[in-house]
Design a protein around this motif. Sequence first.
Motif, short mmCIF file in Angstrom:
data_model
loop_
_atom_site.label_atom_id
_atom_site.label_comp_id
_atom_site.label_asym_id
_atom_site.label_seq_id
_atom_site.Cartn_x
_atom_site.Cartn_y
_atom_site.Cartn_z
N ARG A 182 0.79 -1.24 0.00
CA ARG A 182 0.00 0.00 0.00
C ARG A 182 0.82 1.28 0.00
O ARG A 182 0.32 2.32 -0.42
CB ARG A 182 -0.93 0.01 1.22
CG ARG A 182 -1.99 -1.09 1.24
CD ARG A 182 -3.01 -0.88 0.15
NE ARG A 182 -4.09 -1.84 0.22
CZ ARG A 182 -5.23 -1.64 0.85
NH1 ARG A 182 -5.44 -0.48 1.48
NH2 ARG A 182 -6.17 -2.56 0.87
N VAL A 183 2.05 1.23 0.48
CA VAL A 183 2.82 2.48 0.59
C VAL A 183 4.16 2.33 -0.14
O VAL A 183 4.72 1.23 -0.22
CB VAL A 183 3.07 2.87 2.07
CG1 VAL A 183 1.76 3.06 2.81
CG2 VAL A 183 3.93 1.83 2.77
N PRO A 184 4.70 3.43 -0.65
CA PRO A 184 5.95 3.38 -1.42
C PRO A 184 7.17 3.45 -0.52
O PRO A 184 7.59 4.51 -0.10
CB PRO A 184 5.85 4.64 -2.30
CG PRO A 184 5.06 5.61 -1.46
CD PRO A 184 4.08 4.78 -0.68
N GLY A 185 7.75 2.30 -0.21
CA GLY A 185 8.97 2.29 0.59
C GLY A 185 10.20 2.26 -0.29
O GLY A 185 10.08 2.39 -1.52
N PRO A 186 11.38 2.06 0.25
CA PRO A 186 11.62 1.92 1.70
C PRO A 186 11.72 3.28 2.39
O PRO A 186 11.94 4.30 1.75
CB PRO A 186 12.95 1.17 1.76
CG PRO A 186 13.67 1.64 0.53
CD PRO A 186 12.62 1.84 -0.53
N PHE A 187 11.58 3.24 3.74
CA PHE A 187 11.62 4.46 4.55
C PHE A 187 12.80 4.39 5.51
O PHE A 187 13.17 3.32 6.01
CB PHE A 187 10.32 4.60 5.34
CG PHE A 187 9.10 4.72 4.48
CD1 PHE A 187 8.70 5.95 3.98
CD2 PHE A 187 8.36 3.59 4.15
CE1 PHE A 187 7.58 6.06 3.16
CE2 PHE A 187 7.23 3.69 3.34
CZ PHE A 187 6.84 4.93 2.85
N GLU A 188 13.36 5.56 5.79
CA GLU A 188 14.44 5.64 6.76
C GLU A 188 13.92 5.66 8.19
O GLU A 188 14.65 5.34 9.12
CB GLU A 188 15.27 6.90 6.50
CG GLU A 188 16.11 6.84 5.24
CD GLU A 188 17.04 5.64 5.24
OE1 GLU A 188 17.69 5.40 6.28
OE2 GLU A 188 17.12 4.95 4.21
N LEU A 189 12.65 6.01 8.34
CA LEU A 189 12.03 6.01 9.68
C LEU A 189 10.58 5.60 9.53
O LEU A 189 9.86 6.12 8.67
CB LEU A 189 12.11 7.41 10.31
CG LEU A 189 11.37 7.61 11.64
CD1 LEU A 189 11.97 6.72 12.74
CD2 LEU A 189 11.43 9.08 12.07
N LYS A 214 8.46 -3.68 9.19
CA LYS A 214 9.84 -4.01 8.84
C LYS A 214 10.03 -4.12 7.33
O LYS A 214 11.05 -3.70 6.78
CB LYS A 214 10.24 -5.33 9.51
CG LYS A 214 11.71 -5.69 9.27
CD LYS A 214 12.05 -7.04 9.88
CE LYS A 214 11.37 -8.17 9.13
NZ LYS A 214 11.82 -9.51 9.60
N LYS A 215 9.03 -4.63 6.64
CA LYS A 215 9.14 -4.86 5.21
C LYS A 215 9.17 -3.56 4.40
O LYS A 215 9.58 -3.59 3.23
CB LYS A 215 7.99 -5.75 4.73
CG LYS A 215 8.14 -7.19 5.18
CD LYS A 215 6.95 -8.03 4.76
CE LYS A 215 7.14 -9.49 5.20
NZ LYS A 215 5.95 -10.32 4.88
N VAL A 216 8.74 -2.44 4.99
CA VAL A 216 8.81 -1.17 4.26
C VAL A 216 9.93 -0.28 4.80
O VAL A 216 10.07 0.86 4.39
CB VAL A 216 7.46 -0.42 4.32
CG1 VAL A 216 6.38 -1.22 3.62
CG2 VAL A 216 7.05 -0.09 5.75
N LEU A 217 10.70 -0.81 5.72
CA LEU A 217 11.81 -0.06 6.32
C LEU A 217 13.10 -0.38 5.58
O LEU A 217 13.36 -1.53 5.21
CB LEU A 217 11.94 -0.46 7.79
CG LEU A 217 12.84 0.37 8.70
CD1 LEU A 217 12.32 1.80 8.84
CD2 LEU A 217 12.92 -0.30 10.09
#
Length: 332
Positions: A182-189, A214-217
């Motif tokens: 659902r969201v465009p990762g990856p994210f730093e936080l 964790k999967k989008v981090l």
Amino acid sequence: MWILGFQGARTVDVMALAFRHDLAREAVKHAIEHYFDFVSRGLDRTAFITHRFRSSAGRGRAGGQELACQATGMDDFYGDLAHDYEWLFPDETVGRLGRFGATSPGSQALLEAVVKTLGPGSPVLDCACGIGADAMALARSGLVITASDGSQAMVAETRRRSEQYGIAMTVSQSKWQELPNRVPGPFELVLCLGNSLVHTETRTNMVAALDGMKKVLSPSGTLIVDSRNWELLYESRPRIVPARQVIERKGLRCSSLYIWTIPDDFESPCTAEIVLLFEDAEGRTSYHRHVIDFVPFRHDDLTDAIHAAGFTIRDDSYQAASNFYAIVAAVT
């Protein structure tokens, strides 16, 4: 002195009369506690009519006053609560210039320390955004923000408020387990604040939610979750917790209460009845009521779930005597 001149008194009725006559915060609490004392001792509720309370402000009598009260429907308490949620916080917390972390009492220093390590334009996900207060505060600081929540009503409020304040960020509806799709990762936080993980209800669900985060981090990214100290709540067993201040906004004054029902068994859910009493410019009063059930967990339960989801804990603000805490973790 003032007299409660009505029959069938309820929590919100007592609160309304106290608020109408400008009673101090502690006097409001005292009035409601007296009502619960009457009921718990099996006394007739109508006997409460003649009971008198002394106002710290020395106001006049309120006997016979009628209040224009109405409660909201509870078919979708998140839908109702989303519209009222801002009334639980002052503008310096949820307004256009609200401070990041202000909705996480006691953990602001820990949160700010992590954010300071991020470079300008770093991607951040607030996956329990509520009405978007923290997400908007971070967006104003130059970070690239995605805000998501499992509640459609909360997402709608976040989108409305971000557009109202002219703050650019991506807003999506997503359950934690569905974040990778659902969201465009990856994210730093990745942030999961606002005591949100309590809604997972079981260890299995909690681990699955953390795994979705964790999967989008990014491999070098950081996760922050916060929680109410449920052990302390069950130990202290508060009944009535008034707001620290009356909120004035949009031509209304609002005072709020959390009324807790906490069982003896820690494994059993507890209930928070949130009552918001409004007074308009003409002095007319009304109230909204929201009831939420919480399935508690211990601090050790949360840290165990964080490890089980594949994280290493880097920092933890938990203290046995503190009402809230936050945990900072990184991918193992």
